[in-house]
Write a protein that holds these residues in place. Sequence first.
Motif, PDB file in Angstrom:
ATOM      1  N   PHE A 288       0.745  -1.261   0.096  1.00 26.03           N
ATOM      2  CA  PHE A 288      -0.123  -0.161  -0.092  1.00 26.03           C
ATOM      3  C   PHE A 288       0.861   1.305  -0.003  1.00 26.03           C
ATOM      4  N   THR A 289       1.803   1.240   0.875  1.00 23.29           N
ATOM      5  CA  THR A 289       2.533   2.625   1.131  1.00 23.29           C
ATOM      6  C   THR A 289       3.413   2.919  -0.063  1.00 23.29           C
ATOM      7  N   LEU A 290       4.239   1.837  -0.564  1.00 26.40           N
ATOM      8  CA  LEU A 290       5.374   2.067  -1.659  1.00 26.40           C
ATOM      9  C   LEU A 290       5.316   1.083  -2.955  1.00 26.40           C
ATOM     10  N   GLY A 291       3.877   0.459  -2.860  1.00 30.64           N
ATOM     11  CA  GLY A 291       3.765  -0.401  -4.170  1.00 30.64           C
ATOM     12  C   GLY A 291       3.735   0.294  -5.534  1.00 30.64           C
ATOM     13  N   MET A 292       3.484   1.326  -5.682  1.00 38.17           N
ATOM     14  CA  MET A 292       3.366   2.074  -6.801  1.00 38.17           C
ATOM     15  C   MET A 292       4.719   2.601  -7.210  1.00 38.17           C
ATOM     16  N   ILE A 293       5.742   2.477  -6.532  1.00 41.74           N
ATOM     17  CA  ILE A 293       7.268   2.746  -6.877  1.00 41.74           C
ATOM     18  C   ILE A 293       7.919   1.701  -7.822  1.00 41.74           C
ATOM     19  N   ASP A 294       8.477   2.247  -8.976  1.00 41.42           N
ATOM     20  CA  ASP A 294       9.119   1.602  -9.835  1.00 41.42           C
ATOM     21  C   ASP A 294      10.525   1.504  -9.759  1.00 41.42           C
ATOM     22  N   LYS A 295      11.209   2.644  -9.453  1.00 42.01           N
ATOM     23  CA  LYS A 295      12.770   2.544  -9.276  1.00 42.01           C
ATOM     24  C   LYS A 295      12.973   3.928  -8.345  1.00 42.01           C
ATOM     25  N   VAL A 296      14.176   3.699  -7.746  1.00 43.96           N
ATOM     26  CA  VAL A 296      14.871   4.632  -6.776  1.00 43.96           C
ATOM     27  C   VAL A 296      16.188   4.756  -7.352  1.00 43.96           C
ATOM     28  N   GLU A 297      16.563   6.009  -7.549  1.00 47.28           N
ATOM     29  CA  GLU A 297      17.883   6.572  -8.141  1.00 47.28           C
ATOM     30  C   GLU A 297      18.602   7.381  -7.319  1.00 47.28           C
ATOM     31  N   VAL A 298      19.789   7.190  -6.822  1.00 44.96           N
ATOM     32  CA  VAL A 298      20.394   8.169  -6.306  1.00 44.96           C
ATOM     33  C   VAL A 298      21.293   9.324  -7.210  1.00 44.96           C
TER      34      VAL A 298
ATOM     35  N   GLY B   8      -5.283  10.761   6.109  1.00 47.52           N
ATOM     36  CA  GLY B   8      -6.172  11.899   5.951  1.00 47.52           C
ATOM     37  C   GLY B   8      -6.914  11.617   4.374  1.00 47.52           C
ATOM     38  N   ASP B   9      -6.499  10.885   3.748  1.00 48.11           N
ATOM     39  CA  ASP B   9      -6.936  10.297   2.451  1.00 48.11           C
ATOM     40  C   ASP B   9      -8.000   9.062   2.431  1.00 48.11           C
ATOM     41  N   PRO B  10      -9.085   9.158   1.576  1.00 46.29           N
ATOM     42  CA  PRO B  10      -9.849   7.977   1.694  1.00 46.29           C
ATOM     43  C   PRO B  10      -9.444   6.872   1.116  1.00 46.29           C
ATOM     44  N   ASP B  11      -8.434   6.834   0.184  1.00 41.34           N
ATOM     45  CA  ASP B  11      -7.628   5.861  -0.302  1.00 41.34           C
ATOM     46  C   ASP B  11      -7.130   4.737   0.856  1.00 41.34           C
ATOM     47  N   ASN B  12      -6.565   5.707   2.001  1.00 36.50           N
ATOM     48  CA  ASN B  12      -5.998   5.040   3.201  1.00 36.50           C
ATOM     49  C   ASN B  12      -7.137   4.027   3.869  1.00 36.50           C
ATOM     50  N   PHE B  13      -8.418   4.337   3.996  1.00 34.27           N
ATOM     51  CA  PHE B  13      -9.361   3.291   4.467  1.00 34.27           C
ATOM     52  C   PHE B  13     -10.134   2.268   3.346  1.00 34.27           C
ATOM     53  N   LEU B  14     -10.584   2.926   2.145  1.00 32.65           N
ATOM     54  CA  LEU B  14     -11.123   2.126   0.962  1.00 32.65           C
ATOM     55  C   LEU B  14     -10.139   1.369   0.298  1.00 32.65           C
ATOM     56  N   TYR B  15      -9.213   1.728  -0.116  1.00 32.39           N
ATOM     57  CA  TYR B  15      -8.042   0.681  -0.674  1.00 32.39           C
ATOM     58  C   TYR B  15      -7.410  -0.101   0.154  1.00 32.39           C
ATOM     59  N   VAL B  16      -6.987   0.066   1.428  1.00 31.74           N
ATOM     60  CA  VAL B  16      -6.169  -0.495   2.229  1.00 31.74           C
ATOM     61  C   VAL B  16      -7.028  -1.606   2.746  1.00 31.74           C
ATOM     62  N   LEU B  17      -8.231  -1.143   3.262  1.00 33.72           N
ATOM     63  CA  LEU B  17      -9.073  -2.169   3.890  1.00 33.72           C
ATOM     64  C   LEU B  17      -9.885  -3.317   3.204  1.00 33.72           C
ATOM     65  N   PHE B  18     -10.183  -2.606   1.698  1.00 32.39           N
ATOM     66  CA  PHE B  18     -11.339  -3.229   0.880  1.00 32.39           C
ATOM     67  C   PHE B  18     -10.790  -3.755  -0.416  1.00 32.39           C
ATOM     68  N   SER B  19      -9.434  -3.697  -0.716  1.00 36.65           N
ATOM     69  CA  SER B  19      -8.992  -3.978  -2.198  1.00 36.65           C
ATOM     70  C   SER B  19      -8.410  -5.148  -1.802  1.00 36.65           C
ATOM     71  N   SER B  20      -8.691  -6.098  -2.987  1.00 35.72           N
ATOM     72  CA  SER B  20      -8.188  -7.599  -2.715  1.00 35.72           C
ATOM     73  C   SER B  20      -6.676  -7.472  -2.917  1.00 35.72           C
ATOM     74  N   ASP B  21      -5.880  -6.679  -3.279  1.00 35.23           N
ATOM     75  CA  ASP B  21      -4.496  -6.549  -3.223  1.00 35.23           C
ATOM     76  C   ASP B  21      -4.044  -6.539  -1.767  1.00 35.23           C
ATOM     77  N   ASN B  22      -4.865  -6.116  -0.819  1.00 36.59           N
ATOM     78  CA  ASN B  22      -4.329  -6.172   0.546  1.00 36.59           C
ATOM     79  C   ASN B  22      -4.993  -7.552   1.486  1.00 36.59           C
ATOM     80  N   ILE B  23      -5.457  -8.538   0.775  1.00 32.48           N
ATOM     81  CA  ILE B  23      -5.579  -9.668   1.381  1.00 32.48           C
ATOM     82  C   ILE B  23      -4.391 -10.544   1.699  1.00 32.48           C
ATOM     83  N   PRO B  24      -3.748 -10.953   3.007  1.00 35.80           N
ATOM     84  CA  PRO B  24      -4.740 -10.701   4.244  1.00 35.80           C
ATOM     85  C   PRO B  24      -4.159  -9.629   5.179  1.00 35.80           C
TER      86      PRO B  24
END
Length: 539
Positions: free
Chosen positions: A155-165, A441-457
């Motif tokens: 949830f927190t960082l899964g959207m990240i593709d690459k980190v570059e220094v 403070g974002d709705p995503d933090n409730f709706l995606y985190v608690l109800f998306s199948s990505d976050n089972i279990p």
Amino acid sequence: MSTRPVRVNSLLLITILLLAVTTLNCVEKEGKPAEKPKTIEEVGYHEKTFIFARGADSIALDPHMITDGESALVTVNIFDTLVRYKEESTEIEPALAESWESSEDGLTWVFHLRKGVKFHDGTPFNAHAVKFDIERQIDENHPYHMPGKFPYAQFTLGMIDKVEVIDDYTVSIKLKRPYAPFLQNLAMFAAAIVSPEAVKKYGEEVFKHPVGTGPFRFVEWIPDDRIVLEANPDYWDGPPKIDRLIIKTIPENSVRLLALEKGEIDGMDGLNPDDVERVRRNPDLVLLEQPGMNIGYLGFHTQKKPFDDPRVRRAISHAINKKEIVTYLFKNMAIEAKGPLPPTIWGYDPTIKGYEYDPEKARQLLAEAGYPNGFTTTLWTYPNPRSYNPVGAKLATAIQDNLKEVGIKAEIVQLEWGAYLAATKEGKHDMFLLGWMGDNGDPDNFLYVLFSSDNIPDSNRSFYKNPRLDEILIKAQQTYDKEERTRLYREAQRIIVEDAPWVFLNHMKQQVVLRKNVEGFKLHPTFNKYFHKVRKTSS
């Protein structure tokens, strides 16, 4: 015989003894002290020591490995994030990153880091540490990745593709797709920066040896008793006002309040509803409270019979007398929940009516689902009060009584907090009580985190799946248009309420009780408790 040689030898002996003692002290600091841990009384209760009591112990002190509020209560005071929330708000301000910019498409973010910051182990904070911490969580090939140990990473960082220094104090983060709440996520406790050298040194045991850059340094953890922190005098945002912070575990609310009244502790959460007026009448205590960004719920394992049938879930939603729970059990310290979002979050849909208490409707739905005489099941609970449930296991008993009225016999299964979280993550439950405190403070933090199948279990412990909902939630993440996001989140709320993977019980007020001589403590919408600016006066 001259006295001079004797005097020189005496001084030499004293010097040697002093050096030996100093060396011994240094060795003890590096290793584990052999003597029995001191009691709080021996540690010293004075103006520069602040003792905060809560109902349950932390699970772990590595911010990447936790989801529970009791662990976060400690870690937010040891670790920093790249950006942070402002006081009493979920607006973003600089922290370990002094500034940042993003590309027009929202896919590339460049952060300019604060110079001269060191971890508590003396190693430097820099872009390499940021890269290490992010990749440790999301890269399965990272040498210090631990499969299954980072429940918030997706949830927190899964959207990240690459980190570059780019250089020592500039880091670039590229996303797989546009993600509107990205900065909000980077301020969450789970995105805190951990010392890479500590991870390398302690390996899987790093959760017992937290090393961050925050206002307090770790001293000791005596499980189910206390966690002791000390001020970081070199903190980049100014040293704390107190020298020592003790997070004390006192399971019973009433015992915790008694300790506060006696002056044995300085602050607490988890107030019994019956004790609110008692606190208000006490001139030595101060009650802080505000509407909560949280929800308490009764969840169903939606992949187990009979809870795989939405008619059964809706029946139970009608069977629970939420008004009675809020009024008599919680003493109006909460409001009834209509759906999955609290009214304090933008995107909340006020048109949702929820499920009214209607035992007759519940019996009708059970009969339609093939259970005219009800059924036997289990209701899982934790024993101690939580921020979204101030009465602990008593809530399970009240729900058990409601279910009995419509023919459902629910055996209560009670486990201590750590075992409870592990068991529900494994899906051992039928019905279960839990709750959620908003992180950013974002709705995503409730709706995606608690109800998306990505976050089972990890956070979706109802094992609930709805492909249409998953599609809406991802779409809402990928647009920066707040009006469009609001429309999508309201559609998501209607789907969730119709499917009823939970009984939406209540939204609790956030409450903390302090001694009157405590200054500088402020409630935060995320329920995080920050002690950096707390101080005690002599009165």
